[in-house]
Design an enzyme around this catalytic site. Structure first.
Site, PDB file in Angstrom:
ATOM      1  N   HIS A  49      -6.993  -8.773 -10.508  1.00  0.00           N
ATOM      2  CA  HIS A  49      -7.989  -7.853  -9.947  1.00  0.00           C
ATOM      3  C   HIS A  49      -9.155  -7.633 -10.902  1.00  0.00           C
ATOM      4  CE1 HIS A  49      -9.934  -4.131  -8.738  1.00  0.00           C
ATOM      5  NE2 HIS A  49      -9.515  -4.421  -7.520  1.00  0.00           N
ATOM      6  N   HIS A  99      -7.342  -7.533  -0.759  1.00  0.00           N
ATOM      7  CA  HIS A  99      -7.778  -8.424  -1.841  1.00  0.00           C
ATOM      8  C   HIS A  99      -7.224  -9.835  -1.657  1.00  0.00           C
ATOM      9  CE1 HIS A  99      -9.698  -5.186  -3.762  1.00  0.00           C
ATOM     10  NE2 HIS A  99      -8.657  -4.654  -4.349  1.00  0.00           N
ATOM     11  N   GLY A 127      -2.491  -7.174   0.328  1.00  0.00           N
ATOM     12  CA  GLY A 127      -3.544  -6.312   0.868  1.00  0.00           C
ATOM     13  C   GLY A 127      -4.844  -7.066   1.104  1.00  0.00           C
ATOM     14  N   LEU A 147       0.329  -7.508  -6.443  1.00  0.00           N
ATOM     15  CA  LEU A 147       1.658  -7.083  -6.023  1.00  0.00           C
ATOM     16  C   LEU A 147       1.817  -6.980  -4.520  1.00  0.00           C
ATOM     17  CD1 LEU A 147       2.618  -4.448  -8.717  1.00  0.00           C
ATOM     18  CD2 LEU A 147       3.497  -6.761  -8.388  1.00  0.00           C
TER      19      LEU A 147
END
Lengths: 122, 122
Positions: free
Chosen positions: B9, B77, B75, B72
């Site tokens: 990220h 992203h 989503g 993790l």
């Protein structure tokens, strides 16, 4: 009784929170020799909160809780925010023993998992 | 030549980005049979960006890149933002083959790592 409390960040996207809940159900099976209670809690954006998650464990009979930060880096969340929330929980349950496990990203096995995932690329 | 590009990220906290860079160095060792180039890139807040990371791989001689999302949950992203950035990179390098590996959180081994971490609690 010993409880394991998996702490994730929490997301506005409920499917991401459900991934954490599903993982928690897996942990119930895999850690039942050591922990009779396994729950999850979220730092923000989802429920239960960390103090709520601790209270759920206590209501189920826990007198000791192992907290497991489901985070990839040792950032502010792991270093400051989670300990702060645990501090609130300890005020509610002063007799409770709380231990904190290393965060996920610190595990030595991560790089081996990444190598294994790289072989599944499509 | 095949390259592995670990995508994280990115954080305002440089120490968290350095954790990703350190992990990338570990991957160089562990994946050298399969990948002659191993680099990392960040979705936001750190450099190199994803298109920049892809360009670095190409400049080192890659004609195929395996992207590994260090995330993790599945989503926005992972589902939207990373593919969008890879689209930009493919416009820059139209001959390049880009494959995407499953994101870290989807690995079956995660729950076993968590059980192992829980034993290291203090």
């Amino acid at each position: 009784m010993d409880a394991l409390l998996l702490i994730a960040h929490g997301s506005r996207r409920e499917a991401s929170n459900d991934e954490v809940r599903e993982l928690t159900r897996e942990l119930v099976q895999k850690s039942k020799r050591k922990f009779s209670i396994v729950e999850c809690a979220f730092l923000e954006l989802a429920i239960p909160s960390i103090p709520e998650g601790v209270t759920i464990c206590v209501q189920k009979g826990a007198n000791s809780i192992t907290v497991l930060p489901y985070f990839l880096s040792a950032g502010r969340h792991v270093a400051v925010d989670i300990p702060e929330e645990l501090g609130k929980a300890m005020q509610l349950h002063p007799q409770l023993e709380i231990k904190v496990a290393p965060y996920l990203g610190s595990a030595n096995e991560i790089s081996s998992i990444l190598v294994s995932l790289s072989k599944q690329a499509a």
